[in-house]
Scaffold this motif. Sequence first.
Motif, PDB file in Angstrom:
ATOM      1  N   GLY A  96       0.826  -1.209   0.000  1.00  0.00           N
ATOM      2  CA  GLY A  96       0.000   0.000   0.000  1.00  0.00           C
ATOM      3  C   GLY A  96       0.855   1.251   0.000  1.00  0.00           C
ATOM      4  O   GLY A  96       2.025   1.224   0.389  1.00  0.00           O
ATOM      5  N   ASP A  97       0.296   2.328  -0.469  1.00  0.00           N
ATOM      6  CA  ASP A  97       0.964   3.632  -0.526  1.00  0.00           C
ATOM      7  C   ASP A  97       2.307   3.562  -1.262  1.00  0.00           C
ATOM      8  O   ASP A  97       3.260   4.221  -0.874  1.00  0.00           O
ATOM      9  CB  ASP A  97       1.138   4.212   0.881  1.00  0.00           C
ATOM     10  N   GLY A  98       2.378   2.731  -2.321  1.00  0.00           N
ATOM     11  CA  GLY A  98       3.596   2.639  -3.113  1.00  0.00           C
ATOM     12  C   GLY A  98       4.721   1.869  -2.460  1.00  0.00           C
ATOM     13  O   GLY A  98       5.838   1.851  -2.965  1.00  0.00           O
ATOM     14  N   ARG A  99       4.451   1.209  -1.330  1.00  0.00           N
ATOM     15  CA  ARG A  99       5.484   0.431  -0.644  1.00  0.00           C
ATOM     16  C   ARG A  99       5.394  -1.037  -1.061  1.00  0.00           C
ATOM     17  O   ARG A  99       4.303  -1.575  -1.245  1.00  0.00           O
ATOM     18  CB  ARG A  99       5.330   0.540   0.872  1.00  0.00           C
ATOM     19  N   TYR A 100       6.564  -1.661  -1.197  1.00  0.00           N
ATOM     20  CA  TYR A 100       6.650  -3.059  -1.591  1.00  0.00           C
ATOM     21  C   TYR A 100       7.690  -3.766  -0.723  1.00  0.00           C
ATOM     22  O   TYR A 100       8.663  -3.149  -0.289  1.00  0.00           O
ATOM     23  CB  TYR A 100       7.085  -3.186  -3.058  1.00  0.00           C
ATOM     24  N   THR A 101       7.456  -5.064  -0.493  1.00  0.00           N
ATOM     25  CA  THR A 101       8.451  -5.922   0.142  1.00  0.00           C
ATOM     26  C   THR A 101       8.638  -7.133  -0.766  1.00  0.00           C
ATOM     27  O   THR A 101       7.754  -7.458  -1.569  1.00  0.00           O
ATOM     28  CB  THR A 101       8.028  -6.374   1.552  1.00  0.00           C
ATOM     29  N   GLY A 102       9.792  -7.783  -0.640  1.00  0.00           N
ATOM     30  CA  GLY A 102      10.030  -8.940  -1.483  1.00  0.00           C
ATOM     31  C   GLY A 102      11.044  -9.897  -0.906  1.00  0.00           C
ATOM     32  O   GLY A 102      11.864  -9.521  -0.063  1.00  0.00           O
ATOM     33  N   THR A 103      10.966 -11.122  -1.383  1.00  0.00           N
ATOM     34  CA  THR A 103      11.917 -12.162  -1.000  1.00  0.00           C
ATOM     35  C   THR A 103      12.320 -12.958  -2.239  1.00  0.00           C
ATOM     36  O   THR A 103      11.589 -12.997  -3.236  1.00  0.00           O
ATOM     37  CB  THR A 103      11.315 -13.139   0.038  1.00  0.00           C
ATOM     38  N   ALA A 104      13.475 -13.575  -2.159  1.00  0.00           N
ATOM     39  CA  ALA A 104      13.974 -14.519  -3.161  1.00  0.00           C
ATOM     40  C   ALA A 104      14.977 -15.410  -2.442  1.00  0.00           C
ATOM     41  O   ALA A 104      15.483 -15.046  -1.369  1.00  0.00           O
ATOM     42  CB  ALA A 104      14.634 -13.786  -4.332  1.00  0.00           C
ATOM     43  N   ASP A 105      15.264 -16.563  -3.012  1.00  0.00           N
ATOM     44  CA  ASP A 105      16.148 -17.526  -2.339  1.00  0.00           C
ATOM     45  C   ASP A 105      17.514 -16.959  -1.990  1.00  0.00           C
ATOM     46  O   ASP A 105      18.088 -17.307  -0.965  1.00  0.00           O
ATOM     47  CB  ASP A 105      16.324 -18.787  -3.185  1.00  0.00           C
ATOM     48  N   ASP A 106      18.065 -16.090  -2.848  1.00  0.00           N
ATOM     49  CA  ASP A 106      19.399 -15.558  -2.587  1.00  0.00           C
ATOM     50  C   ASP A 106      19.385 -14.158  -1.979  1.00  0.00           C
ATOM     51  O   ASP A 106      20.421 -13.507  -1.873  1.00  0.00           O
ATOM     52  CB  ASP A 106      20.260 -15.588  -3.844  1.00  0.00           C
ATOM     53  N   VAL A 107      18.208 -13.714  -1.531  1.00  0.00           N
ATOM     54  CA  VAL A 107      18.088 -12.424  -0.844  1.00  0.00           C
ATOM     55  C   VAL A 107      18.073 -12.695   0.656  1.00  0.00           C
ATOM     56  O   VAL A 107      17.324 -13.541   1.140  1.00  0.00           O
ATOM     57  CB  VAL A 107      16.820 -11.666  -1.289  1.00  0.00           C
ATOM     58  N   VAL A 108      18.928 -11.992   1.387  1.00  0.00           N
ATOM     59  CA  VAL A 108      19.035 -12.160   2.832  1.00  0.00           C
ATOM     60  C   VAL A 108      17.983 -11.259   3.480  1.00  0.00           C
ATOM     61  O   VAL A 108      18.009 -10.045   3.300  1.00  0.00           O
ATOM     62  CB  VAL A 108      20.449 -11.780   3.328  1.00  0.00           C
ATOM     63  N   GLY A 109      17.046 -11.865   4.187  1.00  0.00           N
ATOM     64  CA  GLY A 109      15.997 -11.076   4.821  1.00  0.00           C
ATOM     65  C   GLY A 109      14.977 -10.601   3.795  1.00  0.00           C
ATOM     66  O   GLY A 109      14.672 -11.293   2.828  1.00  0.00           O
ATOM     67  N   MET A 110      14.495  -9.387   3.998  1.00  0.00           N
ATOM     68  CA  MET A 110      13.409  -8.834   3.186  1.00  0.00           C
ATOM     69  C   MET A 110      13.900  -7.644   2.375  1.00  0.00           C
ATOM     70  O   MET A 110      14.559  -6.754   2.914  1.00  0.00           O
ATOM     71  CB  MET A 110      12.287  -8.379   4.127  1.00  0.00           C
ATOM     72  N   ALA A 111      13.566  -7.626   1.097  1.00  0.00           N
ATOM     73  CA  ALA A 111      13.806  -6.448   0.258  1.00  0.00           C
ATOM     74  C   ALA A 111      12.696  -5.449   0.543  1.00  0.00           C
ATOM     75  O   ALA A 111      11.556  -5.837   0.823  1.00  0.00           O
ATOM     76  CB  ALA A 111      13.797  -6.836  -1.213  1.00  0.00           C
ATOM     77  N   GLU A 112      13.036  -4.168   0.469  1.00  0.00           N
ATOM     78  CA  GLU A 112      12.040  -3.121   0.708  1.00  0.00           C
ATOM     79  C   GLU A 112      12.136  -2.083  -0.389  1.00  0.00           C
ATOM     80  O   GLU A 112      13.234  -1.707  -0.812  1.00  0.00           O
ATOM     81  CB  GLU A 112      12.265  -2.463   2.065  1.00  0.00           C
ATOM     82  N   GLY A 113      10.960  -1.634  -0.849  1.00  0.00           N
ATOM     83  CA  GLY A 113      10.938  -0.637  -1.901  1.00  0.00           C
ATOM     84  C   GLY A 113       9.848   0.389  -1.695  1.00  0.00           C
ATOM     85  O   GLY A 113       8.877   0.147  -0.986  1.00  0.00           O
ATOM     86  N   GLN A 114      10.050   1.529  -2.346  1.00  0.00           N
ATOM     87  CA  GLN A 114       9.083   2.623  -2.298  1.00  0.00           C
ATOM     88  C   GLN A 114       8.989   3.217  -3.695  1.00  0.00           C
ATOM     89  O   GLN A 114      10.015   3.577  -4.279  1.00  0.00           O
ATOM     90  CB  GLN A 114       9.540   3.695  -1.302  1.00  0.00           C
ATOM     91  N   ALA A 115       7.761   3.288  -4.228  1.00  0.00           N
ATOM     92  CA  ALA A 115       7.536   3.885  -5.541  1.00  0.00           C
ATOM     93  C   ALA A 115       6.841   5.228  -5.374  1.00  0.00           C
ATOM     94  O   ALA A 115       5.939   5.372  -4.547  1.00  0.00           O
ATOM     95  CB  ALA A 115       6.677   2.964  -6.405  1.00  0.00           C
ATOM     96  N   ARG A 116       7.290   6.187  -6.173  1.00  0.00           N
ATOM     97  CA  ARG A 116       6.664   7.508  -6.256  1.00  0.00           C
ATOM     98  C   ARG A 116       6.806   7.983  -7.691  1.00  0.00           C
ATOM     99  O   ARG A 116       7.912   7.930  -8.260  1.00  0.00           O
ATOM    100  CB  ARG A 116       7.330   8.528  -5.324  1.00  0.00           C
TER     101      ARG A 116
END
Length: 178
Positions: A96-116
């Motif tokens: 929500g509000d342009g925020r994103y989280t993501g995971t993948a096997d070779d990503v440590v923890g959680m990816a975080e993003g913000q779109a504007r």
Amino acid sequence: MKKWLCALLGAIGLSGCAGTDVSRYAAETPRLTLESYFNGTLDAWGMFQDRSGEVIKRFHVVIDASWEGPVGTLDERFTYADGTTQRRVWTIRAEGDGRYTGTADDVVGMAEGQARGNALRWRYVLALPVDGKVYEVDFDDWMILIDERVMLNRSAMRKFGIHLGEVTLSFTKREAGQ
């Protein structure tokens, strides 16, 4: 006086490290939403440059992307110029509000993003294998939507705050039937 000057210079130095805030692009168009852009099949061409600017790797990626509600899957299949291949499957959640989280096997923890506006800032730690060892490397991606089909991506790679290199990508969304 010296303490005040040191504090001021320190604050300026720290603000310089913060970089550009994604909200700076809020008025830019076309508007980027991952649910819309990363939906269907995309091609991306890219390169990795080390800190001196030398191109170390070139690659092509085919991305099959789909969404079910707020959850997207990006199945990325890399083919490198030397013929080697790699696969990464992202699971991305629109928060929500342009925020994103993501995971993948070779990503440590959680990816975080913000779109504007037409931009997305996407940050994560990647477990990167190099010469038989695995290093956890910080990625700071900036994606800029150029038009409804083309997006550019520039990623800065760092370890312990030290600049290791950059990844540059050009995404092209395939038209229906391609």
